[in-house]
Scaffold this motif. Structure first.
Motif, PDB file in Angstrom:
ATOM      1  N   ALA A 172      -0.293  -1.103 -13.026  1.00  0.00           N
ATOM      2  CA  ALA A 172      -1.519  -1.112 -13.027  1.00  0.00           C
ATOM      3  C   ALA A 172      -2.060  -0.686 -14.207  1.00  0.00           C
ATOM      4  CB  ALA A 172      -1.847   0.211 -11.791  1.00  0.00           C
ATOM      5  N   ARG A 173      -3.586  -0.760 -14.517  1.00  0.00           N
ATOM      6  CA  ARG A 173      -3.827  -0.254 -15.809  1.00  0.00           C
ATOM      7  C   ARG A 173      -5.387   0.330 -15.400  1.00  0.00           C
ATOM      8  NH1 ARG A 173      -5.564  -5.021 -19.833  1.00  0.00           N
ATOM      9  NH2 ARG A 173      -7.485  -4.617 -19.490  1.00  0.00           N
ATOM     10  N   HIS A 174      -5.350   1.648 -15.781  1.00  0.00           N
ATOM     11  CA  HIS A 174      -6.648   2.708 -15.551  1.00  0.00           C
ATOM     12  C   HIS A 174      -7.656   2.444 -16.675  1.00  0.00           C
ATOM     13  CE1 HIS A 174      -8.754   5.541 -13.292  1.00  0.00           C
ATOM     14  NE2 HIS A 174      -8.444   6.575 -13.919  1.00  0.00           N
ATOM     15  N   SER A 214      -3.672  -0.420  -4.402  1.00  0.00           N
ATOM     16  CA  SER A 214      -3.712  -0.552  -5.877  1.00  0.00           C
ATOM     17  C   SER A 214      -3.665   0.275  -6.787  1.00  0.00           C
ATOM     18  CB  SER A 214      -5.087  -1.264  -5.970  1.00  0.00           C
ATOM     19  OG  SER A 214      -6.253  -0.286  -5.661  1.00  0.00           O
ATOM     20  N   GLY A 215      -3.967   1.548  -6.233  1.00  0.00           N
ATOM     21  CA  GLY A 215      -3.992   2.642  -7.339  1.00  0.00           C
ATOM     22  C   GLY A 215      -5.305   2.612  -8.349  1.00  0.00           C
ATOM     23  N   ASP A 216      -5.453   3.216  -9.056  1.00  0.00           N
ATOM     24  CA  ASP A 216      -6.766   3.394  -9.796  1.00  0.00           C
ATOM     25  C   ASP A 216      -6.452   2.301 -11.128  1.00  0.00           C
ATOM     26  OD1 ASP A 216      -8.078   5.194  -8.530  1.00  0.00           O
ATOM     27  OD2 ASP A 216      -8.063   6.717 -10.044  1.00  0.00           O
ATOM     28  N   THR A 217      -6.689   0.845 -10.701  1.00  0.00           N
ATOM     29  CA  THR A 217      -6.582  -0.101 -11.776  1.00  0.00           C
ATOM     30  C   THR A 217      -7.912  -1.128 -12.093  1.00  0.00           C
ATOM     31  OG1 THR A 217      -4.945  -1.812 -12.165  1.00  0.00           O
ATOM     32  CG2 THR A 217      -5.605  -1.605 -10.035  1.00  0.00           C
ATOM     33  N   VAL A 218      -7.740  -1.880 -13.271  1.00  0.00           N
ATOM     34  CA  VAL A 218      -8.682  -2.913 -13.081  1.00  0.00           C
ATOM     35  C   VAL A 218      -7.922  -4.103 -13.083  1.00  0.00           C
ATOM     36  CG1 VAL A 218     -10.480  -1.611 -14.491  1.00  0.00           C
ATOM     37  CG2 VAL A 218      -8.311  -2.531 -15.881  1.00  0.00           C
ATOM     38  N   MET A 219      -8.550  -5.389 -13.032  1.00  0.00           N
ATOM     39  CA  MET A 219      -7.542  -6.494 -12.954  1.00  0.00           C
ATOM     40  C   MET A 219      -7.319  -6.888 -14.425  1.00  0.00           C
ATOM     41  SD  MET A 219      -6.314  -8.904 -11.014  1.00  0.00           S
ATOM     42  CE  MET A 219      -6.810  -9.048  -9.546  1.00  0.00           C
ATOM     43  N   ALA A 252      -4.463  -4.587   2.308  1.00  0.00           N
ATOM     44  CA  ALA A 252      -4.283  -4.229   0.961  1.00  0.00           C
ATOM     45  C   ALA A 252      -5.373  -3.159   0.805  1.00  0.00           C
ATOM     46  CB  ALA A 252      -5.258  -5.428   0.411  1.00  0.00           C
ATOM     47  N   VAL A 253      -4.815  -1.974   0.372  1.00  0.00           N
ATOM     48  CA  VAL A 253      -5.811  -0.722   0.264  1.00  0.00           C
ATOM     49  C   VAL A 253      -6.125  -0.765  -1.402  1.00  0.00           C
ATOM     50  CG1 VAL A 253      -5.758   1.624   0.143  1.00  0.00           C
ATOM     51  CG2 VAL A 253      -4.357   0.526   1.844  1.00  0.00           C
ATOM     52  N   ALA A 254      -7.622  -1.096  -1.590  1.00  0.00           N
ATOM     53  CA  ALA A 254      -8.298  -1.366  -2.946  1.00  0.00           C
ATOM     54  C   ALA A 254      -9.039  -0.326  -3.371  1.00  0.00           C
ATOM     55  CB  ALA A 254      -8.966  -2.687  -2.904  1.00  0.00           C
ATOM     56  N   HIS A 255      -8.590   0.473  -4.418  1.00  0.00           N
ATOM     57  CA  HIS A 255      -9.319   1.421  -5.109  1.00  0.00           C
ATOM     58  C   HIS A 255     -10.648   0.871  -5.823  1.00  0.00           C
ATOM     59  CE1 HIS A 255      -6.205   4.800  -5.191  1.00  0.00           C
ATOM     60  NE2 HIS A 255      -6.124   4.007  -4.230  1.00  0.00           N
ATOM     61  N   PHE A 310     -12.786   1.633 -15.142  1.00  0.00           N
ATOM     62  CA  PHE A 310     -11.383   2.340 -14.960  1.00  0.00           C
ATOM     63  C   PHE A 310     -10.890   2.074 -13.406  1.00  0.00           C
ATOM     64  CE2 PHE A 310     -13.299   4.334 -18.379  1.00  0.00           C
ATOM     65  CZ  PHE A 310     -12.368   4.479 -19.292  1.00  0.00           C
ATOM     66  N   THR A 311     -11.554   1.371 -12.753  1.00  0.00           N
ATOM     67  CA  THR A 311     -11.045   0.924 -11.476  1.00  0.00           C
ATOM     68  C   THR A 311     -11.894  -0.376 -10.823  1.00  0.00           C
ATOM     69  OG1 THR A 311     -13.008   2.073 -10.199  1.00  0.00           O
ATOM     70  CG2 THR A 311     -10.929   3.107 -10.347  1.00  0.00           C
ATOM     71  N   PHE A 312     -11.247  -1.118 -10.039  1.00  0.00           N
ATOM     72  CA  PHE A 312     -11.746  -2.326  -9.637  1.00  0.00           C
ATOM     73  C   PHE A 312     -13.526  -2.101  -9.148  1.00  0.00           C
ATOM     74  CE2 PHE A 312      -7.729  -3.669  -6.928  1.00  0.00           C
ATOM     75  CZ  PHE A 312      -7.282  -4.383  -8.085  1.00  0.00           C
ATOM     76  N   ASP A 313     -14.110  -3.289  -9.727  1.00  0.00           N
ATOM     77  CA  ASP A 313     -15.444  -3.469  -8.983  1.00  0.00           C
ATOM     78  C   ASP A 313     -15.099  -4.435  -8.036  1.00  0.00           C
ATOM     79  OD1 ASP A 313     -15.057  -6.053 -10.498  1.00  0.00           O
ATOM     80  OD2 ASP A 313     -16.884  -5.833 -11.519  1.00  0.00           O
TER      81      ASP A 313
END
Length: 141
Positions: free
Chosen positions: A6-8, A35-40, A60-63, A80-83
């Motif tokens: 993941a990448r925050h 996902s955790g707090d991540t971006v793609m 899929a649990v998406a933050h 810092f998280t998915f849009d």
């Protein structure tokens, strides 16, 4: 339970890789990606593709929330998280049977309104798979 990449936030953010996502595998039961707090980013996209090939993902649990800090010098346009678009892309890579968008409202640093998130999932044709739980609600697998 397996920790995955993941990448925050953007590459230049301090401690950007000090986060993880998770895959929960239950023998003869559901497979859940959190996902955790991540971006793609490319490493995550590759890992999600591998997960899909290994075994289907049931949930899929998406933050979401498109977390940002528009007043922070150097981070005004960073997320810092998915849009919605990234959450949708991740869920499509997994071909998740059910999608649970979380981390989507209630904090000032969420930059994308939940109404936009819901609309994006509907426009992407994922409305039937997405579950938007209200506080206290339960999702049974």
């Amino acid at each position: 339970m397996t920790a995955i990449v993941a990448r925050h936030g953007p590459r230049y953010a301090p401690q950007v890789h000090e986060v993880t996502g998770f895959v929960v595998d239950v023998d003869d039961g559901p497979r859940v990606w959190i996902s955790g707090d991540t971006v793609m980013f490319p490493g995550l996209a590759a890992r999600l593709t591998e997960l899909r090939r290994e075994r289907p993902v049931d949930l899929a649990v998406a933050h979401c929330g498109a977390v940002g800090f528009p007043h922070a010098l150097g981070f005004r346009h960073a997320r810092f998280t998915f849009d919605a678009a990234e959450a949708i892309a991740a869920c499509r890579l997994l071909d998740a049977k059910t999608i649970l968008p979380i981390h989507r409202s209630g904090w000032a640093h969420f930059q994308q309104p939940e109404t936009d998130l819901r609309s994006a999932f509907a426009a992407a044709g994922l409305e039937e798979r997405a579950r938007f739980l209200e506080l206290g609600a339960t999702l049974t697998l």
